[in-house]
Design a protein around this motif. Structure first.
Motif, PDB file in Angstrom:
ATOM      1  N   THR A  62      54.712  -7.839 -10.704  1.00 51.07           N
ATOM      2  CA  THR A  62      55.269  -6.519 -10.979  1.00 51.07           C
ATOM      3  C   THR A  62      54.381  -5.420 -10.410  1.00 51.07           C
ATOM      4  O   THR A  62      53.208  -5.316 -10.777  1.00 51.07           O
ATOM      5  CB  THR A  62      55.415  -6.308 -12.498  1.00 51.07           C
ATOM      6  OG1 THR A  62      56.216  -7.368 -13.038  1.00 51.07           O
ATOM      7  CG2 THR A  62      56.058  -4.980 -12.816  1.00 51.07           C
ATOM      8  N   VAL A  63      54.959  -4.612  -9.522  1.00 54.73           N
ATOM      9  CA  VAL A  63      54.289  -3.432  -8.980  1.00 54.73           C
ATOM     10  C   VAL A  63      54.749  -2.254  -9.827  1.00 54.73           C
ATOM     11  O   VAL A  63      55.948  -2.047 -10.010  1.00 54.73           O
ATOM     12  CB  VAL A  63      54.664  -3.195  -7.503  1.00 54.73           C
ATOM     13  CG1 VAL A  63      54.050  -1.901  -6.989  1.00 54.73           C
ATOM     14  CG2 VAL A  63      54.250  -4.376  -6.643  1.00 54.73           C
ATOM     15  N   LYS A  64      53.812  -1.481 -10.367  1.00 54.75           N
ATOM     16  CA  LYS A  64      54.163  -0.328 -11.201  1.00 54.75           C
ATOM     17  C   LYS A  64      55.070   0.616 -10.413  1.00 54.75           C
ATOM     18  O   LYS A  64      54.729   1.060  -9.325  1.00 54.75           O
ATOM     19  CB  LYS A  64      52.900   0.405 -11.650  1.00 54.75           C
ATOM     20  CG  LYS A  64      53.189   1.510 -12.617  1.00 54.75           C
ATOM     21  CD  LYS A  64      51.920   2.146 -13.140  1.00 54.75           C
ATOM     22  CE  LYS A  64      52.266   3.199 -14.164  1.00 54.75           C
ATOM     23  NZ  LYS A  64      51.060   3.830 -14.708  1.00 54.75           N
ATOM     24  N   GLY A  65      56.260   0.875 -10.976  1.00 56.71           N
ATOM     25  CA  GLY A  65      57.229   1.747 -10.329  1.00 56.71           C
ATOM     26  C   GLY A  65      57.890   1.129  -9.112  1.00 56.71           C
ATOM     27  O   GLY A  65      58.515   1.829  -8.322  1.00 56.71           O
ATOM     28  N   ASP A  68      59.694  -6.029  -8.993  1.00 50.03           N
ATOM     29  CA  ASP A  68      59.458  -6.853 -10.179  1.00 50.03           C
ATOM     30  C   ASP A  68      60.105  -8.207  -9.923  1.00 50.03           C
ATOM     31  O   ASP A  68      61.329  -8.329  -9.945  1.00 50.03           O
ATOM     32  CB  ASP A  68      60.049  -6.181 -11.414  1.00 50.03           C
ATOM     33  CG  ASP A  68      59.680  -6.883 -12.705  1.00 50.03           C
ATOM     34  OD1 ASP A  68      58.621  -7.525 -12.762  1.00 50.03           O
ATOM     35  OD2 ASP A  68      60.461  -6.768 -13.673  1.00 50.03           O
ATOM     36  N   ASP A  88      48.965  -2.729  -5.975  1.00 52.64           N
ATOM     37  CA  ASP A  88      48.433  -3.595  -7.023  1.00 52.64           C
ATOM     38  C   ASP A  88      49.621  -4.147  -7.792  1.00 52.64           C
ATOM     39  O   ASP A  88      50.626  -3.458  -7.979  1.00 52.64           O
ATOM     40  CB  ASP A  88      47.539  -2.803  -7.984  1.00 52.64           C
ATOM     41  CG  ASP A  88      46.236  -2.372  -7.330  1.00 52.64           C
ATOM     42  OD1 ASP A  88      45.644  -3.174  -6.589  1.00 52.64           O
ATOM     43  OD2 ASP A  88      45.808  -1.230  -7.564  1.00 52.64           O
ATOM     44  N   TYR A  89      49.512  -5.379  -8.237  1.00 47.69           N
ATOM     45  CA  TYR A  89      50.572  -5.947  -9.078  1.00 47.69           C
ATOM     46  C   TYR A  89      49.953  -6.756 -10.204  1.00 47.69           C
ATOM     47  O   TYR A  89      48.803  -7.182 -10.137  1.00 47.69           O
ATOM     48  CB  TYR A  89      51.582  -6.761  -8.263  1.00 47.69           C
ATOM     49  CG  TYR A  89      51.071  -8.047  -7.660  1.00 47.69           C
ATOM     50  CD1 TYR A  89      51.247  -9.261  -8.331  1.00 47.69           C
ATOM     51  CD2 TYR A  89      50.447  -8.074  -6.425  1.00 47.69           C
ATOM     52  CE1 TYR A  89      50.800 -10.449  -7.774  1.00 47.69           C
ATOM     53  CE2 TYR A  89      50.002  -9.262  -5.862  1.00 47.69           C
ATOM     54  CZ  TYR A  89      50.183 -10.441  -6.540  1.00 47.69           C
ATOM     55  OH  TYR A  89      49.741 -11.623  -5.995  1.00 47.69           O
ATOM     56  N   ILE A  90      50.740  -6.928 -11.266  1.00 51.80           N
ATOM     57  CA  ILE A  90      50.311  -7.673 -12.447  1.00 51.80           C
ATOM     58  C   ILE A  90      51.456  -8.552 -12.922  1.00 51.80           C
ATOM     59  O   ILE A  90      52.573  -8.442 -12.427  1.00 51.80           O
ATOM     60  CB  ILE A  90      49.889  -6.729 -13.605  1.00 51.80           C
ATOM     61  CG1 ILE A  90      51.096  -5.895 -14.072  1.00 51.80           C
ATOM     62  CG2 ILE A  90      48.725  -5.842 -13.208  1.00 51.80           C
ATOM     63  CD1 ILE A  90      50.887  -5.175 -15.384  1.00 51.80           C
ATOM     64  N   ARG A  92      53.808  -8.873 -16.018  1.00 54.20           N
ATOM     65  CA  ARG A  92      54.238  -8.066 -17.170  1.00 54.20           C
ATOM     66  C   ARG A  92      53.869  -8.705 -18.496  1.00 54.20           C
ATOM     67  O   ARG A  92      53.576  -8.013 -19.460  1.00 54.20           O
ATOM     68  CB  ARG A  92      55.768  -7.911 -17.139  1.00 54.20           C
ATOM     69  CG  ARG A  92      56.261  -6.593 -16.732  1.00 54.20           C
ATOM     70  CD  ARG A  92      57.771  -6.454 -16.919  1.00 54.20           C
ATOM     71  NE  ARG A  92      58.537  -7.398 -16.126  1.00 54.20           N
ATOM     72  CZ  ARG A  92      59.580  -8.078 -16.566  1.00 54.20           C
ATOM     73  NH1 ARG A  92      59.996  -7.949 -17.806  1.00 54.20           N
ATOM     74  NH2 ARG A  92      60.226  -8.907 -15.787  1.00 54.20           N
ATOM     75  N   PRO A  95      49.053  -9.088 -18.590  1.00 51.24           N
ATOM     76  CA  PRO A  95      48.525  -8.028 -17.724  1.00 51.24           C
ATOM     77  C   PRO A  95      47.106  -8.255 -17.215  1.00 51.24           C
ATOM     78  O   PRO A  95      46.648  -7.541 -16.331  1.00 51.24           O
ATOM     79  CB  PRO A  95      48.609  -6.765 -18.587  1.00 51.24           C
ATOM     80  CG  PRO A  95      48.949  -7.205 -19.962  1.00 51.24           C
ATOM     81  CD  PRO A  95      49.434  -8.623 -19.902  1.00 51.24           C
ATOM     82  N   LYS A  98      46.084 -10.197 -12.171  1.00 50.82           N
ATOM     83  CA  LYS A  98      46.151  -9.091 -11.224  1.00 50.82           C
ATOM     84  C   LYS A  98      46.109  -9.594  -9.796  1.00 50.82           C
ATOM     85  O   LYS A  98      45.420 -10.560  -9.492  1.00 50.82           O
ATOM     86  CB  LYS A  98      44.984  -8.128 -11.461  1.00 50.82           C
ATOM     87  CG  LYS A  98      45.032  -7.498 -12.834  1.00 50.82           C
ATOM     88  CD  LYS A  98      43.864  -6.583 -13.078  1.00 50.82           C
ATOM     89  CE  LYS A  98      43.986  -6.055 -14.502  1.00 50.82           C
ATOM     90  NZ  LYS A  98      43.025  -5.062 -14.823  1.00 50.82           N
ATOM     91  N   HIS A 100      46.687  -7.983  -5.413  1.00 53.73           N
ATOM     92  CA  HIS A 100      46.763  -6.819  -4.547  1.00 53.73           C
ATOM     93  C   HIS A 100      47.362  -7.229  -3.211  1.00 53.73           C
ATOM     94  O   HIS A 100      47.000  -8.261  -2.645  1.00 53.73           O
ATOM     95  CB  HIS A 100      45.366  -6.213  -4.331  1.00 53.73           C
ATOM     96  CG  HIS A 100      45.417  -4.966  -3.507  1.00 53.73           C
ATOM     97  ND1 HIS A 100      45.695  -3.743  -4.062  1.00 53.73           N
ATOM     98  CD2 HIS A 100      45.225  -4.777  -2.188  1.00 53.73           C
ATOM     99  CE1 HIS A 100      45.678  -2.833  -3.093  1.00 53.73           C
ATOM    100  NE2 HIS A 100      45.407  -3.439  -1.954  1.00 53.73           N
TER     101      HIS A 100
END
Length: 105
Positions: A62-65, A68, A88-90, A92, A95, A98, A100
């Motif tokens: 998941t990339v913020k904004g 996913d 950056d991604y995590i 969900r 978290p 991580k 990149h």
């Protein structure tokens, strides 16, 4: 003379010494024991990332904004990279997981 130059140009194309467009790649990222491996990815627009989830848990990339990607347990999922940038991604659900991605044009 022109025939020799033409022949040399054709030979260069056939032998691959002339610049050719690069081919898209599939970059594989393994998820095992709550870790993305490799965690750092360098790619280009048009490449695809395939996450292979070896865990017995559901994960995401998941990339913020942004993107996913749902990654069910023991399955895989992929994403086609369509724009350059640094992301950056995590997961969900976890978290602390991580990764990149650096995407060049």
């Amino acid at each position: 003379m022109k025939a020799a130059m033409y022949g040399a140009a054709v030979a260069a194309l056939l032998l691959g010494s002339a610049a050719a467009p690069s081919q898209a790649e599939t970059i594989k990222v393994t998820i095992d024991r709550l870790v993305y491996a490799p965690a750092e990815i360098a790619a280009k627009v048009g490449d695809e990332i395939e996450w292979i989830n070896k865990d017995a848990l559901v994960h995401t990339a998941t990339v913020k904004g942004g993107a996913d990607v749902l990654l069910p347990a023991k399955k895989s999922g992929s994403l086609l990279l369509q724009e350059p940038g640094s992301f950056d991604y995590i997961c969900r659900y976890h978290p602390n997981m991580k990764g990149h991605i650096t995407v060049r044009p």
